[in-house]
Design an enzyme around this catalytic site. Structure first.
Site, short mmCIF file in Angstrom:
data_model
loop_
_atom_site.label_atom_id
_atom_site.label_comp_id
_atom_site.label_asym_id
_atom_site.label_seq_id
_atom_site.Cartn_x
_atom_site.Cartn_y
_atom_site.Cartn_z
N ARG A 214 0.74 -1.14 0.15
CA ARG A 214 0.27 0.18 -0.51
C ARG A 214 1.02 1.05 0.42
O ARG A 214 0.47 2.09 -0.95
CB ARG A 214 -0.69 -0.11 0.98
CG ARG A 214 -2.12 0.95 1.07
CD ARG A 214 -2.92 1.12 1.93
NE ARG A 214 -2.69 0.36 3.55
CZ ARG A 214 -3.40 0.35 4.07
NH1 ARG A 214 -5.18 0.21 4.63
NH2 ARG A 214 -2.92 1.01 5.93
N LYS B 290 -2.45 6.07 1.44
CA LYS B 290 -2.61 6.63 3.07
C LYS B 290 -2.23 7.84 2.79
O LYS B 290 -1.12 8.22 3.59
CB LYS B 290 -2.10 5.58 4.39
CG LYS B 290 -2.69 5.46 5.42
CD LYS B 290 -2.94 4.16 6.04
CE LYS B 290 -3.16 4.15 7.27
NZ LYS B 290 -4.43 4.57 8.13
N GLU C 20 -16.79 5.97 4.08
CA GLU C 20 -16.18 5.73 4.94
C GLU C 20 -16.15 6.87 6.38
O GLU C 20 -16.75 7.77 6.27
CB GLU C 20 -14.09 5.15 4.78
CG GLU C 20 -13.70 6.41 4.72
CD GLU C 20 -12.05 5.72 4.89
OE1 GLU C 20 -11.35 5.15 5.38
OE2 GLU C 20 -12.25 6.13 3.09
#
Lengths: 391, 391
Positions: B131, B230, B266
């Site tokens: 990620r 992220k 989210e």
């Protein structure tokens, strides 16, 4: 290492080598990192300010100067205090600080100009102060007062005044930062904040007219987001779009509004104006474009100051949504920003089609640029009360 | 100060006080900054690991530990090298670094768990590595290799192993950061990068079920933006929404998709699942929500592992757009994330209307949580090859 010290940002307190200032010459050069640096050589003190740097080769890249300004807002406090100048250098920061982990930071940018009269002037620094305050409110941060902000900028400019380039060679760019520097693990505002201002002599951000591609996949801002403030989080997310535009030979990319994908918003670091017939138009301040201080000043110069000087041949200025087609069909376009000043748009390319615009002598942007930089450098009388002479 | 040194980030090289590790006890306490700290007291060395901290009072807040891991990618290089452990402490950073000025940074989060067998385990660290690599590509940064990343996490966990809480008391949260640390003045990728991993023992991120408000004015992400990676830039822009939700007594806010304003995306730091009848649904990975590793694992646990253990009474898992009304009308809802693990949603409030959900014993989320944490801590056999035992 004392564990108890970890939670706070502590600035390096290096002793000032005062003798160095008066006895050294630094020649600008470009090192392997692409950063202009300065190398030491003994000189005649009287020549220092003019020979400090190869002013003719200034670019918009970072050259470290002598001093920076630092001010803190400690945990449990709501105001900044104990602001002071310190030697420019690295800062010490907690790895768990809010800015490093969650991007809690704001930037500003303003310039100190040296006029033909050798005086140094700032341009509307209180506007940057107010913009930082608005941004701080949005980002859940305390902010310096306008007085603290403007004082810090004056002190930073004066302390580095030997780095303000000679008239016509560039300016001293001052970069204030407001950073969440306290340690925080969960996603929440930082318990401590630091205001910092450093400076670098700069030349042009871009050379010549700007050649834009239109970015229609990545958006810069979102309604309800941070596009209307100068958050550090607005910039790195568009690096990829900028890099791709530059790789194709463009100066920069123009972003469209995310709500409709049809209206122009701004470029990476500047607002955009479009001229068609006798009307100048620019996108409105509605939360997704930066309320540029050069943008605001150009609107005011064009609207009011322009009449007295019989400047451009236009009837009105409009702040309104501008469909991309209007840019494509414009007679002239230009961009504004502190870093770039006022730059003509040479061309815009969209879906493989390139349109070109008038640039150079006789254009509105050239006249507006001459007027605004004239005010900024003292060549044209400042009837608006915009200029702050600091020396 | 040497001017030539300014351009690079240099880490503090404090001498290791090795004796301290074996002869000190640190009691956790909460200081005025809201940060848990540790105070020194001499102890019996054998008791150290169990008495290091008041484990029963752990929260999700920052407690400095012993070591951090640092690795650099210098200007002109495309790979990270010279990674090493160093004592945890402040880092030295250029004021003109890319992360401080333009938010060029990525974060990760993973946990080391101590099992009943006293062994320490990581959970799918290679997923965090992948990620970070995806995020680095999007943010125009070089990235550590998966091997470098996983090695750094193992080393960070082992070097701080005395800070891994006893079974059932919490975990050691490890926070890797990838930061643009080279100096840059114009808006462009940094010339230098630093990878850093530090650790803190943590308890629950939230206590009890989550109570959400629905945020319908501020959006977390935008198509083409950074919501799917992220990036540090995703978090501080939603501080205001979170702060307002908490001020009204909610645990957190649920964000909607910016394209339609109708579908749930989210919460601040977790993915969301909705259960209705025998179907579990969660929003799809399409660039605007974080591809959570706990999310992915829960989908896999529920789909495959669930059958063997006759776990939940559901027929299928769907990844699809979920209109807010489906959340409002769900039988059960829960959130997933490394920091929060799996947490039931107690209530959702939208436009003044509050709906409540089943929580606690017998719910699907409780069964899934017990299964996943069982795998993470070694109580349930890891047939998926997810767990990395490091001691």
């Amino acid at each position: 290492m004392s564990r108890g010290k970890i939670c706070s940002l502590e600035w390096m307190n290096r002793p000032l080598r005062r003798g160095v200032l008066a006895t050294k010459l630094r020649h600008c050069s470009r090192n392997a990192r692409g950063v202009q640096t300065a190398s030491d050589a003994s000189i005649n003190g009287d020549q220092e300010e003019h020979d400090l740097c190869n002013w003719d080769e200034l670019k918009f890249s970072f050259i470290p100067t002598d001093y920076m300004y630092v001010m803190k807002c400690s945990s449990g406090e709501s105001a900044f205090s104990q602001g002071h100048l310190t030697r420019y250098g690295n800062v010490e920061l907690s790895p768990s600080s809010g800015v490093l982990n969650y991007g809690q930071g704001l930037l500003e940018g303003l310039k100190a100009y040296r006029g033909d009269d050798n005086r140094i002037r700032l341009f509307r620094p209180e506007q940057n102060a107010l913009r930082m305050q608005m941004g701080a409110e949005r980002m859940c941060m305390p902010s310096p007062t306008a007085e603290q902000f403007v004082s810090s900028i004056k002190q930073t400019a004066l302390a580095n005044k030997r780095w303000v380039p000679p008239p016509g060679k560039g300016s001293l760019y001052i970069r204030p930062l407001l950073l969440g520097t306290g340690p925080i693990l969960g996603v929440a505002p930082s318990p401590e904040y630091t205001f910092l201002a450093y400076a670098s002599p700069v030349g042009n951000y871009f050379n010549g007219p700007m050649h834009f591609s239109v970015e229609d996949k990545v958006y810069r801002a979102i309604p309800g987001g941070t596009g209307g403030i100068k958050s550090i989080t607005n910039y790195s997310p568009i690096y990829k779009a900028i890099t791709q535009a530059k790789a194709k030979g463009f100066t920069d990319a123009i972003f469209l509004d995310s709500a409709t994908g049809k209206n122009i918003e701004e470029a990476t670091a500047c607002n955009i104006f479009v001229m068609k017939g006798n009307v100048i138009s620019t996108p409105p301040i509605a939360g997704t474009i930066l309320p540029g201080i050069t943008r605001k000043s150009i609107i005011e110069v064009a609207s009011w100051f322009g009449y007295q000087h019989a400047l451009p041949t236009f009837d009105q200025i409009e702040e309104r949504a501008i469909p991309l087609e209007e840019l494509i069909n414009a007679d002239e376009a230009f961009c504004t920003g502190t870093a770039i000043a006022i730059k003509p748009v040479g061309s815009v390319t969209y879906q493989g089609q390139r349109v070109e615009y008038k640039t150079g002598e006789g254009t509105v942007s050239e006249k507006l640029c001459r007027t605004l930089t004239g005010i900024q450098t003292g060549r044209i009388e400042d009837t608006m009360g915009w200029v702050v002479e600091i020396e």
